[in-house]
Motif scaffolding. Sequence first.
Motif, short mmCIF file in Angstrom:
data_model
loop_
_atom_site.label_atom_id
_atom_site.label_comp_id
_atom_site.label_asym_id
_atom_site.label_seq_id
_atom_site.Cartn_x
_atom_site.Cartn_y
_atom_site.Cartn_z
N VAL A 1 49.91 -16.67 -6.61
CA VAL A 1 50.68 -17.44 -7.79
C VAL A 1 52.06 -16.76 -7.49
O VAL A 1 52.88 -17.96 -7.49
CB VAL A 1 49.92 -17.02 -9.04
N ARG A 2 52.22 -15.60 -7.77
CA ARG A 2 53.70 -15.15 -7.91
C ARG A 2 53.57 -13.70 -7.55
O ARG A 2 52.72 -12.97 -7.49
CB ARG A 2 54.35 -15.55 -8.90
N ILE A 3 54.88 -13.21 -7.18
CA ILE A 3 55.10 -11.73 -7.02
C ILE A 3 55.77 -11.33 -8.40
O ILE A 3 56.70 -11.72 -8.92
CB ILE A 3 56.02 -11.78 -5.73
N VAL A 4 55.23 -10.27 -8.69
CA VAL A 4 55.39 -9.65 -9.95
C VAL A 4 56.14 -8.51 -10.06
O VAL A 4 57.19 -8.32 -10.71
CB VAL A 4 54.03 -9.21 -10.58
N GLY A 5 56.35 -7.65 -8.67
CA GLY A 5 57.17 -6.61 -8.56
C GLY A 5 57.24 -6.14 -7.20
O GLY A 5 56.43 -6.48 -6.21
N TYR A 6 58.17 -5.17 -6.92
CA TYR A 6 58.39 -4.66 -5.64
C TYR A 6 58.31 -2.98 -5.87
O TYR A 6 58.91 -2.55 -6.96
CB TYR A 6 59.78 -5.11 -5.12
N LEU B 1 56.09 7.61 3.14
CA LEU B 1 54.93 7.92 3.72
C LEU B 1 55.43 8.90 4.85
O LEU B 1 55.80 8.37 5.87
CB LEU B 1 54.03 6.70 4.20
N ARG B 2 55.55 10.04 4.54
CA ARG B 2 55.94 11.01 5.77
C ARG B 2 57.43 10.49 6.19
O ARG B 2 58.47 10.64 5.39
CB ARG B 2 54.99 11.33 7.05
N ASN B 3 57.59 10.03 7.44
CA ASN B 3 58.83 9.86 7.94
C ASN B 3 59.02 8.31 7.89
O ASN B 3 59.99 7.79 8.50
CB ASN B 3 59.21 10.30 9.20
N ARG B 4 58.16 7.46 7.12
CA ARG B 4 58.16 6.20 7.20
C ARG B 4 58.14 5.64 5.68
O ARG B 4 57.82 5.88 4.79
CB ARG B 4 57.11 5.54 7.64
N VAL B 5 58.92 4.55 5.22
CA VAL B 5 58.97 3.88 4.15
C VAL B 5 58.53 2.57 3.90
O VAL B 5 58.62 1.70 4.94
CB VAL B 5 60.55 3.60 3.67
N ILE B 6 57.12 2.51 3.33
CA ILE B 6 56.79 0.93 3.19
C ILE B 6 57.01 0.17 1.96
O ILE B 6 56.67 0.85 0.80
CB ILE B 6 54.97 1.31 3.19
N LEU B 7 57.38 -1.02 2.32
CA LEU B 7 57.75 -1.90 0.98
C LEU B 7 56.43 -2.48 0.71
O LEU B 7 55.48 -2.97 1.35
CB LEU B 7 58.70 -2.73 1.88
N LEU B 8 56.14 -2.37 -0.59
CA LEU B 8 54.98 -3.02 -1.42
C LEU B 8 55.45 -4.12 -2.29
O LEU B 8 56.41 -3.81 -3.02
CB LEU B 8 54.03 -1.98 -1.98
N GLN C 1 46.69 -8.40 -15.65
CA GLN C 1 46.15 -7.05 -15.19
C GLN C 1 45.66 -6.77 -13.85
O GLN C 1 45.62 -5.45 -13.41
CB GLN C 1 45.25 -6.69 -16.37
N GLU C 2 45.07 -7.49 -13.26
CA GLU C 2 44.55 -7.46 -12.01
C GLU C 2 45.45 -7.75 -10.81
O GLU C 2 44.85 -8.12 -9.63
CB GLU C 2 43.17 -8.35 -11.76
N ALA C 3 46.65 -7.77 -11.05
CA ALA C 3 47.75 -7.97 -9.66
C ALA C 3 47.42 -6.96 -9.02
O ALA C 3 47.40 -5.80 -9.43
CB ALA C 3 48.87 -8.20 -10.17
N THR C 4 47.61 -6.58 -7.58
CA THR C 4 47.32 -6.03 -6.74
C THR C 4 48.65 -5.65 -5.59
O THR C 4 49.43 -6.70 -5.63
CB THR C 4 46.28 -6.33 -5.72
N TRP C 5 48.86 -4.60 -5.58
CA TRP C 5 49.97 -4.05 -4.51
C TRP C 5 49.50 -4.47 -3.02
O TRP C 5 48.37 -3.89 -2.60
CB TRP C 5 50.15 -2.79 -4.85
N GLU C 6 50.38 -5.19 -2.25
CA GLU C 6 50.13 -5.66 -1.16
C GLU C 6 51.10 -5.20 -0.19
O GLU C 6 52.26 -5.13 -0.54
CB GLU C 6 50.01 -7.03 -0.97
N THR C 7 50.97 -5.12 1.05
CA THR C 7 52.03 -4.52 1.98
C THR C 7 52.64 -5.64 2.45
O THR C 7 52.11 -6.81 2.54
CB THR C 7 51.62 -3.88 3.34
#
Length: 171
Positions: free
Chosen positions: A137-142, A147-154, A165-171
């Motif tokens: 539906v929409r993106i709620v947050g960033y 992760l060690r020597n890597r940065v992952i955007l979620l 309340q059931e929004a999920t964090w995705e890569t």
Amino acid sequence: MLRACVLEFKGSWDEYIALMEFAYNNQNHSSIGMAPYEALYGRKCRLKAAQDRQKSYVDQHRREMEYEVGEKVFFRVSPWKGILRFGKKGKLSPCYIGPYEILEKIGPLAYRSNPSHILRDDLVEVADNLTYVEESVRIVGYKEEQLRNRVILLIKVLWNNHSSQEATWET
């Protein structure tokens, strides 16, 4: 039976051939009136005895329950991994839902409950293979995870057919 195994396990059926042989040798055949294992070795397979023993252990703690019209009961639900039901997911998803009032006794262990308590399934279009399409539906947050020597955007995604309340964090 072998054909069913080949169709079910497709390319890896050869890994299950020993289980198929076991199942075939331990089921009664009408032509010989016994299991092939019993005919070949002259003694019964102990699988049935082990099953009966385990059943007797379970039956010691089981009790037959009968309900009367007008009583209220809870229904036991078994959560499936990856399937969200009743508004909660994970370890705290409910094991029982209810209470539901019994309106009619149909059989010795069959009852009819209040039809207004039936869970609606028209909210989600379920395909023949019991899957459905999730639409965001929409993106709620960033947020960024180190992760060690890597940065992952979620990104936190809100899905249709779910509450906020059931929004999920995705890569």
